[in-house]
Design a protein around this motif. Structure first.
Motif, PDB file in Angstrom:
ATOM      1  N   GLY A 211      44.601  21.951   2.183  1.00  0.00           N
ATOM      2  CA  GLY A 211      44.341  23.087   3.125  1.00  0.00           C
ATOM      3  C   GLY A 211      43.837  22.600   4.370  1.00  0.00           C
ATOM      4  N   GLY A 212      43.506  21.158   4.565  1.00  0.00           N
ATOM      5  CA  GLY A 212      42.985  20.447   5.646  1.00  0.00           C
ATOM      6  C   GLY A 212      43.917  19.639   6.398  1.00  0.00           C
ATOM      7  N   HIS A 213      43.263  18.410   6.923  1.00  0.00           N
ATOM      8  CA  HIS A 213      43.925  17.598   7.657  1.00  0.00           C
ATOM      9  C   HIS A 213      43.865  16.507   6.787  1.00  0.00           C
ATOM     10  N   LEU A 214      44.653  15.921   6.364  1.00  0.00           N
ATOM     11  CA  LEU A 214      44.580  14.565   5.526  1.00  0.00           C
ATOM     12  C   LEU A 214      45.444  13.493   6.017  1.00  0.00           C
ATOM     13  N   SER A 215      44.736  12.326   5.902  1.00  0.00           N
ATOM     14  CA  SER A 215      45.506  11.019   6.545  1.00  0.00           C
ATOM     15  C   SER A 215      46.553  10.559   5.413  1.00  0.00           C
ATOM     16  N   PRO A 216      47.199   9.762   5.946  1.00  0.00           N
ATOM     17  CA  PRO A 216      48.219   9.025   4.552  1.00  0.00           C
ATOM     18  C   PRO A 216      47.429   8.526   3.643  1.00  0.00           C
ATOM     19  N   GLU A 217      46.151   7.823   3.983  1.00  0.00           N
ATOM     20  CA  GLU A 217      45.305   7.087   3.053  1.00  0.00           C
ATOM     21  C   GLU A 217      44.664   8.098   1.997  1.00  0.00           C
ATOM     22  N   ASP A 218      44.187   9.538   2.478  1.00  0.00           N
ATOM     23  CA  ASP A 218      43.702  10.464   1.683  1.00  0.00           C
ATOM     24  C   ASP A 218      44.657  10.916   0.691  1.00  0.00           C
ATOM     25  N   ILE A 219      45.754  10.952   1.320  1.00  0.00           N
ATOM     26  CA  ILE A 219      46.967  11.565   0.271  1.00  0.00           C
ATOM     27  C   ILE A 219      47.391  10.574  -0.756  1.00  0.00           C
ATOM     28  N   PHE A 220      47.475   9.318  -0.348  1.00  0.00           N
ATOM     29  CA  PHE A 220      47.671   8.249  -1.281  1.00  0.00           C
ATOM     30  C   PHE A 220      46.654   8.304  -2.484  1.00  0.00           C
ATOM     31  N   ALA A 221      45.373   8.394  -1.954  1.00  0.00           N
ATOM     32  CA  ALA A 221      44.293   8.457  -3.078  1.00  0.00           C
ATOM     33  C   ALA A 221      44.432   9.635  -3.953  1.00  0.00           C
ATOM     34  N   ILE A 222      45.086  10.567  -3.572  1.00  0.00           N
ATOM     35  CA  ILE A 222      45.106  11.809  -4.266  1.00  0.00           C
ATOM     36  C   ILE A 222      46.321  11.819  -5.262  1.00  0.00           C
TER      37      ILE A 222
ATOM     38  N   ILE B 135      54.085   6.652   1.045  1.00  0.00           N
ATOM     39  CA  ILE B 135      53.604   8.069   1.451  1.00  0.00           C
ATOM     40  C   ILE B 135      53.927   8.027   3.097  1.00  0.00           C
ATOM     41  N   TYR B 136      54.078   6.801   3.734  1.00  0.00           N
ATOM     42  CA  TYR B 136      54.193   6.997   5.044  1.00  0.00           C
ATOM     43  C   TYR B 136      55.694   7.375   5.255  1.00  0.00           C
ATOM     44  N   ARG B 137      56.626   6.872   4.432  1.00  0.00           N
ATOM     45  CA  ARG B 137      58.025   7.550   4.726  1.00  0.00           C
ATOM     46  C   ARG B 137      58.306   8.638   4.365  1.00  0.00           C
ATOM     47  N   ILE B 138      57.596   9.271   3.297  1.00  0.00           N
ATOM     48  CA  ILE B 138      57.611  10.663   2.715  1.00  0.00           C
ATOM     49  C   ILE B 138      57.224  11.601   3.988  1.00  0.00           C
ATOM     50  N   LEU B 139      55.804  11.147   4.319  1.00  0.00           N
ATOM     51  CA  LEU B 139      55.531  12.041   5.381  1.00  0.00           C
ATOM     52  C   LEU B 139      56.191  12.141   6.717  1.00  0.00           C
TER      53      LEU B 139
ATOM     54  N   LYS C  75      47.591   9.514  12.427  1.00  0.00           N
ATOM     55  CA  LYS C  75      47.642  11.005  12.097  1.00  0.00           C
ATOM     56  C   LYS C  75      47.093  11.389  10.944  1.00  0.00           C
ATOM     57  N   ARG C  76      46.852  12.882  11.270  1.00  0.00           N
ATOM     58  CA  ARG C  76      46.432  13.832  10.116  1.00  0.00           C
ATOM     59  C   ARG C  76      47.500  14.693   9.885  1.00  0.00           C
TER      60      ARG C  76
ATOM     61  N   SER D  83      51.568  17.175  12.139  1.00  0.00           N
ATOM     62  CA  SER D  83      50.547  16.183  12.442  1.00  0.00           C
ATOM     63  C   SER D  83      49.908  16.302  13.591  1.00  0.00           C
ATOM     64  N   ILE D  84      48.586  15.941  13.876  1.00  0.00           N
ATOM     65  CA  ILE D  84      47.691  15.664  15.118  1.00  0.00           C
ATOM     66  C   ILE D  84      47.165  14.284  14.812  1.00  0.00           C
ATOM     67  N   GLU D  85      47.219  13.781  15.937  1.00  0.00           N
ATOM     68  CA  GLU D  85      46.590  12.107  16.179  1.00  0.00           C
ATOM     69  C   GLU D  85      45.236  12.434  16.571  1.00  0.00           C
ATOM     70  N   VAL D  86      44.151  12.287  15.690  1.00  0.00           N
ATOM     71  CA  VAL D  86      42.835  12.616  16.165  1.00  0.00           C
ATOM     72  C   VAL D  86      42.048  11.387  16.915  1.00  0.00           C
TER      73      VAL D  86
END
Length: 152
Positions: free
Chosen positions: A41-52, A65-69, A88-89, A80-83
């Motif tokens: 429900g938040g703003h995840l980075s590709p690395e956060d998603i990969f870890a999950i 993960i990058y290709r899927i996103l 991106k998140r 996405s937003i670029e913070v």
């Protein structure tokens, strides 16, 4: 957790249609990626998603993960937003419109809605003889916790 307009099952059904439309093979990694973002429900980075995802899908790779996103964003499942320079998140697309407040110290992202700001944006664009069709507002701040830490 965020409240979404659609259930995860509905989003998953749309994903399967999109995969079919694009002549792609069914992939559990796409589903896991979408589920990770939906559940967080938040703003995840590709690395956060990969870890999950790595916890349940040992064959996952950060490049997949990058290709899927990229696919999920192109198809309108995530936005996405670029913070900052770190990249991106991602969040589930299609929820109620909101803007973002981002702490430049700790990276915390908060969502907000302000009817006055929304109204002003329409007025400003109308004064330029234009029609507002969309916008993204990112306010960069130092959050209260980081301010307290700095003053200690």
């Amino acid at each position: 957790m965020k409240k979404y307009k659609e259930s995860f099952k509905t989003i998953l059904d749309r994903l399967h249609l999109s995969i079919k439309k694009n002549n792609l093979k069914t992939s559990k990694q796409r589903e896991y990626t979408l589920k990770a973002i939906y559940d967080d429900g938040g703003h995840l980075s590709p690395e956060d998603i990969f870890a999950i995802i790595k916890k349940t899908c040992k064959s996952a790779s950060i490049s997949s993960i990058y290709r899927i996103l990229s696919f999920l964003e192109k198809e309108g499942f995530v936005s996405s937003i670029e913070v900052d320079r770190s990249g991106k998140r991602y969040e589930i697309a299609g929820g109620a419109h909101h803007d973002h407040i981002i702490c430049v110290e700790c990276g915390k992202i908060e969502e907000f809605c302000n009817d006055e700001i929304e109204k002003l944006q329409v007025e400003v664009t109308a004064s330029h003889k234009s029609k507002l069709v969309g916008h993204d507002m990112l306010l960069y701040v130092v959050c209260d916790k980081c301010l307290k830490k700095a003053s200690e």
